[in-house]
Design an enzyme around this catalytic site. Sequence first.
Site, PDB file in Angstrom:
ATOM      1  N   GLY A 178      83.376 -22.250 -30.667  1.00 25.23           N
ATOM      2  CA  GLY A 178      82.961 -22.175 -29.633  1.00 25.23           C
ATOM      3  C   GLY A 178      83.746 -23.237 -28.506  1.00 25.23           C
ATOM      4  N   GLY A 179      84.044 -22.777 -27.232  1.00 26.28           N
ATOM      5  CA  GLY A 179      84.831 -23.610 -26.564  1.00 26.28           C
ATOM      6  C   GLY A 179      86.062 -24.190 -27.018  1.00 26.28           C
ATOM      7  N   ASP A 180      86.424 -25.500 -27.176  1.00 29.24           N
ATOM      8  CA  ASP A 180      87.536 -26.017 -27.776  1.00 29.24           C
ATOM      9  C   ASP A 180      87.320 -26.586 -29.060  1.00 29.24           C
ATOM     10  OD1 ASP A 180      85.907 -27.873 -26.570  1.00 29.24           O
ATOM     11  OD2 ASP A 180      87.640 -29.508 -26.087  1.00 29.24           O
ATOM     12  N   GLU A 181      86.197 -26.153 -29.718  1.00 24.97           N
ATOM     13  CA  GLU A 181      85.792 -26.396 -31.094  1.00 24.97           C
ATOM     14  C   GLU A 181      86.124 -25.534 -32.152  1.00 24.97           C
ATOM     15  OE1 GLU A 181      82.251 -29.546 -31.942  1.00 24.97           O
ATOM     16  OE2 GLU A 181      81.623 -27.370 -32.265  1.00 24.97           O
TER      17      GLU A 181
END
Length: 316
Positions: free
Chosen positions: A246-249
Amino acid sequence: MTADRRVPARVGLLALLYGSGGLFCTAGALWPMHPDTPVALTRALAVVGIGGAAAILARGDRLSPAGGHVALAGVSLLVAFLASQSVTAVGIVGLGPVLIAVGLYAAHFCSLPAARTHAALAVGTASIGAAVSLPRAAALPWVMTAISALLLTEAHARLNNALRTDAATDPLTGLANRRSWEAEAGRSLARALRSKEPLTVAVLDLDDFKVVNDRDGHGAGDRLLQQVAEHWQARLRTADLLGRYGGDEFVLCLPATDGPGAQELLQRLDGGPISWSVGTATARAGDSLAALLQRADAELYAGKRQRTAGPTDGGS
């Protein structure tokens, strides 16, 4: 029935194939369509069908994929045998829906090549059986039925394959999405705990990704995520599972890898378009995937806080 005893759909529907076939054979034995109908054989097949359904249900979620393939092939062979012993054209052509049911089941629960193989087996063996007793006048309806079964299997298998891929893949990076990564990593963890092999999970977070989005726009951020995913994927082993959480993970499952081995492998990921931070956790007896991720996440953010308090040469 409690949630932990629920019969998987692939098992329940396979049992339904056997059970419905057994019930149809029971009806055929009780009300024969022709004076020459082999009633004794029909009764025997009814017992096989109903007994097979009971055995499959008893196996439940312990039915292996290989066992499922064998059981499904068994349906095709039973249909072929029944076709070879049928005495009316209606009885033979009436087996067509069973062929379609076999094909659709395979298309939904098997890979595309496996679905094609099952459909070809069902149609091929049933056609051989039908050729033994099928009147020439009924040849055309049978050919139309066989072709319909093959076409429906192919169409459903292709659609299901596309839907399965879309459901398991992050559309931006092409990596496993959170749901599919957790499912596959959970299976890998279960195997590792059973075999007592090491397994390490890593949580990776891009540094200052929000700055890129704010400065250059979300389009630039999306391109950066794609570049990072391509860079990392090219440097991982075949067995390693990289996913976007999710996102930048991102998350990474490293089978047969202990803590030092994971650190060595993670060093290969350096040199990408942006720096990143990582936390790792190696499986211990009794660990769940959630516990592993929690420990890795805690290590990740402990490292971030340490760098914020006093920058070091850590990072990626």
